[in-house]
Structure formats: structure tokens, C-alpha cells
Write an enzyme that holds these catalytic residues in place. Structure first.
Site, PDB file in Angstrom:
ATOM      1  N   LYS A 179       0.879  -1.172   0.000  1.00  0.00           N
ATOM      2  CA  LYS A 179       0.000   0.000   0.000  1.00  0.00           C
ATOM      3  C   LYS A 179       0.913   1.217   0.000  1.00  0.00           C
ATOM      4  O   LYS A 179       1.567   1.525   0.997  1.00  0.00           O
ATOM      5  CB  LYS A 179      -0.927   0.013   1.208  1.00  0.00           C
ATOM      6  N   GLY A 236       4.905   3.974  10.423  1.00  0.00           N
ATOM      7  CA  GLY A 236       4.054   5.156  10.408  1.00  0.00           C
ATOM      8  C   GLY A 236       3.648   5.566  11.804  1.00  0.00           C
ATOM      9  O   GLY A 236       4.405   5.386  12.757  1.00  0.00           O
ATOM     10  N   SER A 237       2.457   6.117  11.903  1.00  0.00           N
ATOM     11  CA  SER A 237       2.033   6.690  13.173  1.00  0.00           C
ATOM     12  C   SER A 237       1.561   5.618  14.146  1.00  0.00           C
ATOM     13  O   SER A 237       1.224   4.507  13.765  1.00  0.00           O
ATOM     14  CB  SER A 237       0.890   7.677  12.933  1.00  0.00           C
ATOM     15  N   ARG A 238       1.518   6.007  15.403  1.00  0.00           N
ATOM     16  CA  ARG A 238       1.047   5.098  16.450  1.00  0.00           C
ATOM     17  C   ARG A 238      -0.415   4.735  16.222  1.00  0.00           C
ATOM     18  O   ARG A 238      -0.784   3.563  16.314  1.00  0.00           O
ATOM     19  CB  ARG A 238       1.213   5.803  17.798  1.00  0.00           C
ATOM     20  N   GLY A 240      -2.132   4.769  13.441  1.00  0.00           N
ATOM     21  CA  GLY A 240      -2.236   3.922  12.255  1.00  0.00           C
ATOM     22  C   GLY A 240      -1.781   2.500  12.534  1.00  0.00           C
ATOM     23  O   GLY A 240      -2.442   1.525  12.159  1.00  0.00           O
ATOM     24  N   GLY A 241      -0.651   2.373  13.210  1.00  0.00           N
ATOM     25  CA  GLY A 241      -0.130   1.043  13.532  1.00  0.00           C
ATOM     26  C   GLY A 241      -1.066   0.265  14.427  1.00  0.00           C
ATOM     27  O   GLY A 241      -1.341  -0.919  14.186  1.00  0.00           O
ATOM     28  N   GLU A 260       6.207  -0.295  13.069  1.00  0.00           N
ATOM     29  CA  GLU A 260       7.137   0.623  13.723  1.00  0.00           C
ATOM     30  C   GLU A 260       6.394   1.935  13.856  1.00  0.00           C
ATOM     31  O   GLU A 260       5.928   2.494  12.868  1.00  0.00           O
ATOM     32  CB  GLU A 260       8.381   0.784  12.847  1.00  0.00           C
ATOM     33  N   CYS A 297      12.565   8.406  12.192  1.00  0.00           N
ATOM     34  CA  CYS A 297      12.076   7.607  13.320  1.00  0.00           C
ATOM     35  C   CYS A 297      13.004   7.735  14.516  1.00  0.00           C
ATOM     36  O   CYS A 297      12.595   7.520  15.644  1.00  0.00           O
ATOM     37  CB  CYS A 297      11.995   6.134  12.951  1.00  0.00           C
TER      38      CYS A 297
END
Lengths: 518, 518
Positions: A179, A236-238, A240-241, A260, A297
Site C-alpha cells: 500500500k 508510520g504513526s502510532r 495507524g499502527g 514501527e 524515526c
């Protein structure tokens, strides 16, 4: 274009444009968003490709990775240019990131050729063992199945379409459905077409690679919950993860998600180092926190040290280094807005003072202005939001009143990708006492250096306890990243005609093996 | 008694007794159930022990495991006797299981001494590399933290208090808190006291080992959600395992759960093997399905073959072998009730016929009567409950009308610990065609043998896709089981004074290391 197997077509679920973060202008062409039917098609092709691809000769798989690297090199200038307009990343950095990406692909090619990643173990039969004979047992690692890769925004090459997750999964023998990130669609398509062409060149099933654009909520969740997808890589973001982790866990058959997510990469400055070279450390901090506009990161977002005159020297030197730093475009207008919000939260927090700011540049559409704050442990205790990640060039110096307080600050931190310690000779006892705690907090410990700059090698760990990642047992950078997409299978008393490659008596593949544990 | 660190005291949350499954009688003494405060105390001690225990010299850790094995040997007769009255397992099998348990402990001692489990990798600095120098990066694996182990009922020694999970966790450097199984409390206490004494003998912190009794819903969930517990090993039912997985995932900081849950261990009999030796396979099936009254994780609960005259020969021979099999006590009255329910479900299912039953013995309080059924693929399609695990000596022969149907049956199976194939020379092409599917379904593939009997070795995989386990990337038997409790940490540019053991230039520990990937 969506690249689904060998096909390339435009998604029909709305269109979007990349935006030049320097000017705020839409970049041509328009891209079409995919939908759940595109996910289903990509997953179907990946599933169809899996059994063939995972048993291709190791040399073929390695050559695929090399061909991708070569293809990226061939259109390197075009890629670097498109990265520049889509992300604002300067050519020098994009060129470096491209080199890192191709190095990574070639490194995984060497891992595949070496064959040690197959984890072959042979425990030969012991027909005369008493009281019972021992059967012949041989083990290898096999890929989990098709892997979904969610590209990151901040490394449009190294953590994107043909980045570390894709390289590791392809090396493991897993088809990949990417994606792509909508902030750099042109870059994604350039790279995706190189991968697509490499798959075709080596006569591999088209489903080995697909790439699509789409909304996280619809296309992303469809991908993670598709029964044919067997593992997920995400950077990506927290939020999103965590959404992907939850979706994967709620499947009838849960699958691993390697997300991550979030790290503020604390830097501890111990008393001796502070006293001896506080100013130098302050300048080093600015250098590290402003790399890539702090959009890495591993950007150092928190500096922990003891209160006293040394802190002023550190802060003064950092301020002097920071003030002339020019504003620069951030990766996207969305990221710039989040950065502005995060900086505002710190500026408005009680007990937080501004140390210095970099230059402003109102001409930039999505410009980022670096900033350094200072506060105390007491304020940190009162306001846990102060240790939330601010993605961008923002850092916060926290002073402890004592070594015990310094310990407490570290103890109360969430899991991190990295933790850095500045320690001089007189600090070694304190550093040694802190080490067990640091090991529990982070995947990588750096002494007298800076966390930015992640080596791609065999010993690298780019991972760490939650919420730095969703699985502290792994790394997403370096050769050990391949382990994320493998699982062991044991074969008991298989006749020679049925033994998989690498497990035969003669070891015709010549892979490293462990026989009876040796 | 609860064994919390160095203490031994009786739990105050109600009492319970073991029950002799042969007579149904309560066995003295009464045991006290623990509560959440006992969990908290055990977790606190485990946390306090962690940093010391994980850095003990490897030889000390190995000696601890050896001492436990020696201690179990010393009271072997007492243990075997108590196992007998608490579980109905005959002395010969209990003696074998004890030998397996001590072998496992000593094998993990050898793994610790070898040091390869530390996964040390060294990528030395390259100060002259262009464009940027490479830092020195060294990696090792460190234990996740204190581990909760949920003992199983069916192996009161090998998968219980000092069983595989405990041995692997202690070897990894992780303190262990065992939730003992209430079906064999006397056995658990005998073994637990041996571990407790071994911890004391080697001068290790008391929190290295604790053991408690308690309800799954209260004490079990308290253990899994305690912030100091960092990983969970579990062997038991699917519902029990899934409850722990859900509780661990809902923690503020989720932790890995290694739950071995449910497997019907399908046995495929291919046409040639069926034709050539159907009767022999039928007899072999009865031998395997009745081991331990079918109460093994790897008991063959499903036989898949092609319809035709060979199936009758297989069924007739199996029936003849099964009918004289005496009834025997099952592990507990609860397990016997669940077995009776499961058998009833199969017996009452439309299109399922009874092939044969073993002997009944009304004198046994919790006796198990082995049973074999037969059905067709069409019935299986109509009734998915037919492939649910029946824990105990029950198996179901399913006939396919064609090779395509046989493929479909396998394709529709859930994940398994094992899958077995009986194949003669003329079956090899079919077996080869099935192999990729079998690899996706199971952690271990056996040819021309039986799934019962799990070797403790280096190549063993006792694991498999969901719902056989909650994590297909691992094994709970064999030396690779240690990997479940470890995570990598990288150390960048650490001065020699700070480098952990095993990472120094001289490799004073003498552990295997990979330098620059070699």
C-alpha cells in the site's frame, strides 16, 4: 497507476495529487485511488504466486533483488527528482537514500544466496537408540505467505515501495502487496514499475508484487484482513499502527503485524560528559535533531540530564547552533500541521521554556521551523503529554535534580527505538548502572553518538519495546529483518524424493546447516 | 502450598483436592488456592530477580537447570507415584515422561553453555568508509522479562511446572511464575520444591521461580495482565488460550503469548499405501490414537483417505485392534466429561457411522473408551463441527471420492501441530503435490509414521498455524523454544568497559558469533 500483478491501471475510487511541500502546489498527474476489489485482486494474485515463488531457486530470488536494485539505479536521476518535488527532500539526501535502498536490496540478495536464513537443522535418525529409536527430523524455515507492506512517508525510497520490508519479504520468499503512501505517488509508481519489470524479467508469477493506492481505513484494513495476507509490515504513526494491529488480531486467523510506530529517542547526558563537553553535545544535538527536518524515526526528541551550570552551556550552544538553521519544507502539509500542533502543545505547557528556534520562512507552503524547549522532571511528572512524539525537528531538554531522578525519568519512559548515552570516563559507573534499564527500554543503545543514521547491516536492531514497535522481538532494518516473515516446519522421516531443497543428505544447495545442534 | 520465591504457604482463596481418576476419590492433602495478591507478590519478586538473573554467568544458569534435573531424578519414585494417583498415568509412562523432562532440562543446560542462543553479531567499525564512517555495532539477544507459564494437564511433568516452557524461559534468563494445573497439585508441589531448592542452592534471587494455584479467570488473567510479566507460555484448551491472548493484547503494553491450543493431527492415507497396507495402517492408527488415552496434543483425530475397498480393510483392521483395548482412566473427571460429550456429538451426527469401540469399564470413575468413526467428505462439508478436536482416544475416518476432494479436505482444515502422510512409491507424485499445502497447515510433517511421540531435539517443531498455536513462528518443544523469550538489542560504539558479556573484542565468553554476517 495501480500496479496489480502485471497490470497497470488507474484506480476508480477518486483521484488525488501529490503536493509540492515547498510551494503547496498540486503536482501532475492525478492518481486514482484503489478500492477493496483491487485489494482482493492483488491478494488473489499473491496467493496464486506464493507456492511457486517460495520454491524458486535461491539464485533466482537473489537475482530478482539485484535486478530491482539495478533498475532503480538506472532511473536514479528521475527518482531523485520526483522525490524532491513530492517530499521536499534535497537531491543529496534523496541520492543517499536511493543508495541505501539499492544497498539493502543487494544485501538481501546476498542473504538469500548464503542460505543461512533457511535455518536448516538436521537431527539424523538414531535407529538403535533405546528405549525407542529416534526418527529422522529435518527443519527449515518457510515464508508465512503473502505480505502486506505499508509504505512510510518519511523515507520515500528506503521504507517505501522497494524498501526494507519489501526487500526482506521478497528475500524470505513471500509475495508482496504494497500500500503505497499517497504523499509520494509518482516516486512510488516509478519504483513499483521497476519491481514489476524485474518480476517479469525473471519469469516469476505476476502476483509476486502488486502496489496500490487507497484510503487507510478502507483499503488498508481490507488488505490486513484479507485471508490470503499472512503478515504485515508497517512504518508510520502510532494510531495507524495500532489500527492495523487490532484489525489483524480480530481476524478469524490472526496474523503478525510488524508496526514501527513511535519513538522520542531519549538522549542521556551524564554529569561528566555534561561538565566536560556540554557545548559540544548541544551542537551535536542540533545536528541530529534537524537531519531530515527531524522527520526520522530516530530523531532525538528528549534530552535528559542533571540540573546545574552544565545544562546552560549545553542549551546555549544548542541555541546558538539552532537559530541560524533555515526553515525547510516538511514532507507534506499534513505532517507540517501535526508538527505545528505538537510544538504549540509544548510551547503552551506550564513550566516549559523555549531555548531557541530556527529560522522561519513564510514563503514555504509546508515549512518546518526547528525548535528546542527545556523543562524539569517535576513538570514531566505533572504532564505526561510532554513525552509524546512530536514528529519533526523539535526536542525537549529535561533536567533531573539528582541521579535518582534521572533514573526515574528513564524508568517511566515508554519503549523506544533507541536510547543514547553521553558518558565520559567518570560517568562509566553510572552508565553501567543504567544499562539494564536502557536495554529494557530500547532496541539500540548508542554511546557518545547520535541516534540518527541507521546502519543497514547484520547486527542492526531497528525495533524496540511497545510502542516503538508492535513486536520487540524483531528488527525492520538489517539482515535479521528477514526473520519476520518466516516460520519453522519440521519434516519427519521424509523419503529423499520428498525432501525440500536444502534438506537432502548431500546438501546440494550448500546452505549452512546445524546437525544435531552443531 | 504456593511457592512464592523462597516462601511456601497455603493459599487462602478456598481449597481444592486432586481426584484419583480411577476411583473418583479426593486425594489428601487439601491445597489452598492463591489470589491476585499472590500473583502480585510473585511478579514483584520475579521483576526484582530479573536484572540479576539475566546476567548470571552462563555456567551458573546451566548448573541451575542441571540441578533441577538431578533433584527430580532423586525423588523420581515419589513423583511417579503421585502422578499415578493424580492423573491415572501408569508408572511406565510417568517414568518415561520424567526422563523426558530431565533430558529437556539438561538439553537446555547445554544450550546455555554453548551460548549460540545469544545470537551475537558483531559489525565492526569502518572508520574509513566513504561517504560516512561505519560505527561499531554489536548485537545480542536479551530475555523479554519475567515469564508466566501455564501448566498443562496432560503432561504433568514435561509440560508442567518444570516442563519445556519453564526450562526454555530459565535458559533464556527469564524468571518464571508458574500457574500450576489443579489436576495434579501434589505432583506440581513436589516438582516446584525441587526448582525452589535449586534456585536457593545456586544463590540466585528467590524471585527466579514461583508457583501458584488459582482460578484461570482470576489468577490466570491477573498473571497475564501484570505489568511485570513480559511473556506467556500456555498449553491447554482453545478457549483458555484465546482468553489469555485477548487479555495480553488488551494490556497497555501488549506482550507475546505462546499458546498451544488445538490440533486434530490429520493423517492422509494415499491410494497406494491404502491398497498395499491398509490393514497395517489401521492397526498403526489404533496404536497412535490410544497412546495416553488419546490425551496428547498430537493424537491423530482425523484420517483422510480415498473411498474404495481399501478403506474397509483399514477400518476392519483398526476395528479389530480397537475392540480389545481396555478402558483406562482419563486425566480428570472434567476431561472425561468433555470427551464423552465430544464422542456423543460425533455419534449423533448424521452420516457418521461407528467403526468400533474399545472396552468399557464401569468401575473406573473417569474411564475413557476409545472410539473410531467414519464419514464422508460430503458430511464434513455439511457439518464443520466434525473437525473440532475431541480430546481423548477418538478418531474419524473421512473418505474423499477423488484426489481433488482429498485436496479440498486438506485445504479446508484449520492450522495443525502435525500432519501425517502414508505414501508408498506410487504415491510420491501425489505426496509431492500435496506438500506445499501441508507445509501451510502444520508445523511438522510426518511420512509413514505417526504424530504421537514428539522428539526433544534441535530440529523439532512443536507448533503450527492458528489455532494449533497462537504464534506459528515458534516451537514449544526442542531447543528452538528458547527463542520465544528473547529479543535483540544492538549496542553502538560502546566503550569496552560497558560492553555486555559475550560482546567484547576478545570474546572471553567464547560464544559463537557472526562477524560481518559470517
Amino acid at each position: 497507476m495501480l500496479l496489480i500483478g502485471a497490470a497497470a491501471y488507474r484506480g476508480t475510487h477518486g483521484e488525488f495529487f501529490a503536493i509540492d511541500p515547498r510551494t503547496g502546489e498540486k503536482l501532475e498527474p492525478a492518481y486514482g485511488l484503489g478500492g477493496v476489489e483491487d485489494v482482493a485482486r492483488a491478494a488473489e494474485l499473491a496467493e496464486a504466486a506464493f507456492d511457486v515463488y517460495r520454491e524458486t531457486p535461491l539464485e533466482t530470488r537473489a537475482a530478482l533483488l539485484d535486478t530491482i536494485a539495478d533498475g532503480l539505479d538506472e532511473i536514479g536521476e528521475q527518482i531523485v527528482a520526483r522525490v524532491g518535488v513530492e517530499t521536499g527532500i534535497p537531491a543529496a539526501r534523496a541520492t543517499g537514500e536511493l543508495a541505501r535502498t539499492t544497498y539493502q536490496l543487494r544485501l538481501f540478495a546476498s542473504v538469500v544466496r548464503d542460505g543461512d536464513f533457511l535455518g536448516v537443522r538436521v537431527d539424523p535418525a538414531l535407529p538403535d537408540r533405546a528405549p525407542l529409536p529416534r526418527p529422522d527430523i529435518r527443519r527449515r524455515l518457510v515464508p508465512l505467505g503473502p505480505v502486506a507492506v505499508f509504505a512510510a512517508s518519511n523515507f520515500p525510497l528506503a521504507f517505501s515501495v522497494a524498501g526494507g520490508d519489501t526487500a526482506a519479504a521478497l528475500a524470505a520468499g513471500a509475495p508482496v502487496v504494497v500500500k503505497a503512501h499517497s504523499s509520494h505517488p509518482g516516486t512510488s509508481e516509478l519504483v513499483g514499475r521497476v519491481v514489476q519489470a524485474a518480476v517479469a524479467k525473471h519469469g516469476l508469477p505476476e502476483g509476486v508484487f502488486s502496489m496500490l493506492f487507497g484510503s487507510g481505513r478502507e483499503v488498508g484494513i481490507a488488505l490486513v484482513t484479507d485471508p490470503r495476507i499472512r503478515a504485515v509490515g508497517f512504518t508510520g504513526s502510532r494510531s495507524g499502527g495500532l489500527a492495523l494491529v487490532a484489525a489483524a488480531a480480530a481476524r478469524p486467523e490472526p496474523i503478525p503485524v510488524y508496526a514501527e510506530m513511535s519513538s522520542i529517542n531519549p538522549v542521556l547526558v551524564l554529569p561528566g560528559a555534561l561538565r566536560n563537553r556540554g557545548a559540544e553535545i548541544g551542537r551535536g544535538l542540533v545536528g541530529s535533531m534537524t537531519v531530515g527536518q527531524g522527520q526520522l524515526c530516530t530523531s532525538p526528541g528528549l534530552v535528559i540530564t542533571l540540573d546545574g551550570p552544565g545544562v546552560d552551556a549545553l542549551g546555549d550552544a544548542a541555541g546558538a547552533a539552532l537559530r541560524p538553521v533555515p526553515a525547510a519544507p516538511m514532507l507534506s502539509p499534513g505532517i507540517q500541521r501535526a508538527f505545528t500542533d505538537g510544538v504549540g502543545r509544548l510551547r503552551d505547557a506550564p513550566g516549559v521554556t523555549l531555548v531557541a528556534q530556527g529560522q522561519d520562512d513564510p514563503a514555504l507552503a509546508a515549512g518546518g521551523r526547528a525548535v528546542l524547549f527545556r523543562t524539569t522532571k517535576a513538570q514531566l511528572d505533572a504532564n505526561p503529554l510532554l513525552t509524546e512524539e512530536v514528529f519533526g525537528a523539535s526536542s525537549l531538554i529535561v533536567t533531573a535534580a539528582s541521579v535518582a531522578e534521572l533514573h526515574e525519568i528513564v524508568r517511566d519512559l515508554e519503549g523506544q527505538l533507541t536510547v543514547t548515552v553521553h558518558a565520559d570516563a567518570e560517568d562509566l559507573d553510572l552508565a553501567r548502572a543504567l544499562l539494564p534499564l536502557l536495554e529494557r527500554k530500547a532496541g539500540r543503545i548508542i554511546v557518545n553518538g547520535w541516534p540518527t543514521g541507521v546502519e543497514v547491516g547484520h547486527a542492526m536492531v531497528h525495533g524496540g519495546p511497545f510502542p516503538a514497535t508492535s513486536d520487540a522481538r524483531t528488527t525492520s532494518v538489517g539482515t535479521a529483518a528477514i526473520e519476520r516473515f518466516l516460520r519453522p516446519v519440521a519434516y519427519q522421516n521424509l523419503p529423499a524424493e520428498l525432501l525440500p531443497a536444502g534438506l537432502d543428505d548431500a546438501n546440494t544447495l550448500g546452505v549452512p546447516r546445524r546437525t544435531d545442534g552443531r
